[in-house]
Design a protein around this motif. Structure first.
Motif, PDB file in Angstrom:
ATOM      1  N   LYS A   1       0.844  -1.194   0.000  1.00  0.00           N
ATOM      2  CA  LYS A   1       0.000   0.000   0.000  1.00  0.00           C
ATOM      3  C   LYS A   1       0.879   1.244   0.000  1.00  0.00           C
ATOM      4  CE  LYS A   1      -3.786  -2.178   2.468  1.00  0.00           C
ATOM      5  NZ  LYS A   1      -3.973  -2.706   3.814  1.00  0.00           N
ATOM      6  N   GLU A   2       0.295   2.298  -0.505  1.00  0.00           N
ATOM      7  CA  GLU A   2       0.966   3.607  -0.558  1.00  0.00           C
ATOM      8  C   GLU A   2       1.604   3.950   0.802  1.00  0.00           C
ATOM      9  OE1 GLU A   2       0.163   5.691  -3.510  1.00  0.00           O
ATOM     10  OE2 GLU A   2       1.734   7.080  -2.822  1.00  0.00           O
ATOM     11  N   GLU A   3       0.860   3.708   1.861  1.00  0.00           N
ATOM     12  CA  GLU A   3       1.331   4.100   3.204  1.00  0.00           C
ATOM     13  C   GLU A   3       2.558   3.306   3.676  1.00  0.00           C
ATOM     14  OE1 GLU A   3      -2.516   1.796   4.885  1.00  0.00           O
ATOM     15  OE2 GLU A   3      -1.218   2.642   6.440  1.00  0.00           O
ATOM     16  N   TYR A   4       2.854   2.178   2.992  1.00  0.00           N
ATOM     17  CA  TYR A   4       4.019   1.384   3.392  1.00  0.00           C
ATOM     18  C   TYR A   4       5.317   1.906   2.768  1.00  0.00           C
ATOM     19  CZ  TYR A   4       0.442  -2.189   4.491  1.00  0.00           C
ATOM     20  OH  TYR A   4      -0.643  -2.869   4.961  1.00  0.00           O
ATOM     21  N   LEU A   5       5.186   2.786   1.786  1.00  0.00           N
ATOM     22  CA  LEU A   5       6.386   3.276   1.101  1.00  0.00           C
ATOM     23  C   LEU A   5       7.278   4.047   2.059  1.00  0.00           C
ATOM     24  CD1 LEU A   5       4.800   4.551  -2.253  1.00  0.00           C
ATOM     25  CD2 LEU A   5       6.241   2.520  -1.954  1.00  0.00           C
ATOM     26  N   ILE A   6       8.570   3.707   2.027  1.00  0.00           N
ATOM     27  CA  ILE A   6       9.479   4.443   2.908  1.00  0.00           C
ATOM     28  C   ILE A   6      10.352   5.427   2.119  1.00  0.00           C
ATOM     29  CG2 ILE A   6       9.543   2.439   4.475  1.00  0.00           C
ATOM     30  CD1 ILE A   6      12.545   2.226   3.750  1.00  0.00           C
ATOM     31  N   GLY A   7      10.273   5.370   0.793  1.00  0.00           N
ATOM     32  CA  GLY A   7      10.975   6.359  -0.026  1.00  0.00           C
ATOM     33  C   GLY A   7      12.362   5.929  -0.477  1.00  0.00           C
ATOM     34  N   ILE A   8      12.712   4.677  -0.245  1.00  0.00           N
ATOM     35  CA  ILE A   8      13.978   4.165  -0.771  1.00  0.00           C
ATOM     36  C   ILE A   8      13.611   3.049  -1.732  1.00  0.00           C
ATOM     37  CG2 ILE A   8      16.166   3.021  -0.200  1.00  0.00           C
ATOM     38  CD1 ILE A   8      15.585   4.484   2.662  1.00  0.00           C
ATOM     39  N   GLU A   9      13.916   3.289  -3.004  1.00  0.00           N
ATOM     40  CA  GLU A   9      13.351   2.468  -4.067  1.00  0.00           C
ATOM     41  C   GLU A   9      13.575   0.971  -3.899  1.00  0.00           C
ATOM     42  OE1 GLU A   9      14.520   3.719  -7.961  1.00  0.00           O
ATOM     43  OE2 GLU A   9      13.046   2.394  -8.920  1.00  0.00           O
ATOM     44  N   GLN A  10      14.825   0.592  -3.660  1.00  0.00           N
ATOM     45  CA  GLN A  10      15.105  -0.851  -3.591  1.00  0.00           C
ATOM     46  C   GLN A  10      14.348  -1.501  -2.429  1.00  0.00           C
ATOM     47  OE1 GLN A  10      19.052  -2.151  -2.565  1.00  0.00           O
ATOM     48  NE2 GLN A  10      18.560  -4.281  -3.049  1.00  0.00           N
ATOM     49  N   ILE A  11      14.345  -0.840  -1.301  1.00  0.00           N
ATOM     50  CA  ILE A  11      13.656  -1.401  -0.127  1.00  0.00           C
ATOM     51  C   ILE A  11      12.150  -1.479  -0.385  1.00  0.00           C
ATOM     52  CG2 ILE A  11      13.135  -1.055   2.331  1.00  0.00           C
ATOM     53  CD1 ILE A  11      15.948   0.072   2.667  1.00  0.00           C
ATOM     54  N   ASP A  12      11.602  -0.437  -0.974  1.00  0.00           N
ATOM     55  CA  ASP A  12      10.167  -0.460  -1.295  1.00  0.00           C
ATOM     56  C   ASP A  12       9.823  -1.597  -2.250  1.00  0.00           C
ATOM     57  OD1 ASP A  12       9.345   1.629   0.338  1.00  0.00           O
ATOM     58  OD2 ASP A  12       9.791   3.157  -1.166  1.00  0.00           O
ATOM     59  N   LYS A  13      10.692  -1.792  -3.240  1.00  0.00           N
ATOM     60  CA  LYS A  13      10.451  -2.874  -4.206  1.00  0.00           C
ATOM     61  C   LYS A  13      10.479  -4.233  -3.521  1.00  0.00           C
ATOM     62  CE  LYS A  13      11.823  -1.235  -8.745  1.00  0.00           C
ATOM     63  NZ  LYS A  13      13.062  -0.789  -9.392  1.00  0.00           N
ATOM     64  N   GLU A  14      11.419  -4.391  -2.607  1.00  0.00           N
ATOM     65  CA  GLU A  14      11.518  -5.680  -1.917  1.00  0.00           C
ATOM     66  C   GLU A  14      10.334  -5.881  -0.976  1.00  0.00           C
ATOM     67  OE1 GLU A  14      16.367  -6.123  -2.242  1.00  0.00           O
ATOM     68  OE2 GLU A  14      15.448  -6.180  -0.251  1.00  0.00           O
ATOM     69  N   HIS A  15       9.892  -4.829  -0.336  1.00  0.00           N
ATOM     70  CA  HIS A  15       8.694  -4.951   0.508  1.00  0.00           C
ATOM     71  C   HIS A  15       7.491  -5.370  -0.350  1.00  0.00           C
ATOM     72  CE1 HIS A  15      10.374  -2.087   3.835  1.00  0.00           C
ATOM     73  NE2 HIS A  15      10.750  -3.341   4.008  1.00  0.00           N
ATOM     74  N   GLU A  16       7.400  -4.774  -1.529  1.00  0.00           N
ATOM     75  CA  GLU A  16       6.304  -5.121  -2.432  1.00  0.00           C
ATOM     76  C   GLU A  16       6.343  -6.597  -2.796  1.00  0.00           C
ATOM     77  OE1 GLU A  16       6.125  -2.695  -5.943  1.00  0.00           O
ATOM     78  OE2 GLU A  16       4.143  -3.485  -6.477  1.00  0.00           O
ATOM     79  N   LYS A  17       7.539  -7.070  -3.088  1.00  0.00           N
ATOM     80  CA  LYS A  17       7.726  -8.474  -3.451  1.00  0.00           C
ATOM     81  C   LYS A  17       7.318  -9.397  -2.282  1.00  0.00           C
ATOM     82  CE  LYS A  17       9.777 -12.014  -5.706  1.00  0.00           C
ATOM     83  NZ  LYS A  17       9.234 -12.661  -6.890  1.00  0.00           N
ATOM     84  N   LEU A  18       7.633  -8.987  -1.057  1.00  0.00           N
ATOM     85  CA  LEU A  18       7.252  -9.795   0.106  1.00  0.00           C
ATOM     86  C   LEU A  18       5.733  -9.946   0.187  1.00  0.00           C
ATOM     87  CD1 LEU A  18       9.760  -8.462   2.788  1.00  0.00           C
ATOM     88  CD2 LEU A  18       9.605 -10.810   1.955  1.00  0.00           C
ATOM     89  N   PHE A  19       5.027  -8.844  -0.063  1.00  0.00           N
ATOM     90  CA  PHE A  19       3.559  -8.930  -0.058  1.00  0.00           C
ATOM     91  C   PHE A  19       3.056  -9.812  -1.193  1.00  0.00           C
ATOM     92  CE2 PHE A  19       4.034  -5.035   2.501  1.00  0.00           C
ATOM     93  CZ  PHE A  19       3.257  -5.405   3.594  1.00  0.00           C
ATOM     94  N   GLU A  20       3.721  -9.735  -2.336  1.00  0.00           N
ATOM     95  CA  GLU A  20       3.325 -10.580  -3.473  1.00  0.00           C
ATOM     96  C   GLU A  20       3.469 -12.064  -3.135  1.00  0.00           C
ATOM     97  OE1 GLU A  20       4.712  -7.488  -6.926  1.00  0.00           O
ATOM     98  OE2 GLU A  20       5.520  -9.529  -7.031  1.00  0.00           O
ATOM     99  N   ILE A  21       4.569 -12.403  -2.476  1.00  0.00           N
ATOM    100  CA  ILE A  21       4.781 -13.815  -2.130  1.00  0.00           C
ATOM    101  C   ILE A  21       3.738 -14.257  -1.098  1.00  0.00           C
ATOM    102  CG2 ILE A  21       6.415 -15.554  -1.304  1.00  0.00           C
ATOM    103  CD1 ILE A  21       8.701 -13.639  -2.106  1.00  0.00           C
TER     104      ILE A  21
END
Ligand code: FE2
Length: 129
Positions: free
Chosen positions: A5-25
């Motif tokens: 979700k938008e609110e989970y973004l921390i503003g560091i691209e690589q970390i945000d992408k990896e968080h997104e991937k964790l939710f996908e899994i």
């Protein structure tokens, strides 16, 4: 059910992408669990849970590397939280999953994603500030 979700973004691209991937899994595990027709369902679930565990451990390493690179001052708190969680997921036994353990799989998934959301919102968010 589980998504970035938008609110989970921390503003560091690589970390945000990896968080997104964790939710996908996590979502993949959830969808498998809901699926009534897939053959070898529990083999698949076991595999994806292991993927989730491995990706989480790798992600923590990346996050810790990043924090080190910026000499992040709250690194210690992060490490303590990561270490505790690493220990928990390393101890989870995915080997014997079957239909009797549907409840257990749901609990694991809920535990993992709750932890993740709290950790992102309360601890990782501070890295990006
Ligand atoms: Fe973290």
């Amino acid at each position: 059910m589980y998504e970035m979700k938008e609110e989970y973004l921390i503003g560091i691209e690589q970390i945000d992408k990896e968080h997104e991937k964790l939710f996908e899994i996590a979502e993949k595990v959830y969808q498998l669990l809901q699926d009534k027709f897939i053959p070898d369902k529990y083999d698949n679930i076991r595999q994806v849970l292991i993927e989730l565990r491995e990706y989480t451990i790798m992600h923590f390493e990346h996050e810790e590397e990043y924090m080190k690179s910026i000499q992040y001052k709250r690194m210690f708190t992060q490490k303590v939280e990561h270490d505790a969680f690493r220990k928990k997921i390393e101890d989870l036994e995915f080997e014997k999953l079957d239909e009797k353990q549907e409840e257990m799989i749901k609990e694991i998934l809920e535990f993992l994603t709750n932890w993740l959301v709290h950790h992102i919102l309360e601890t990782d968010k501070l890295i990006g500030q």
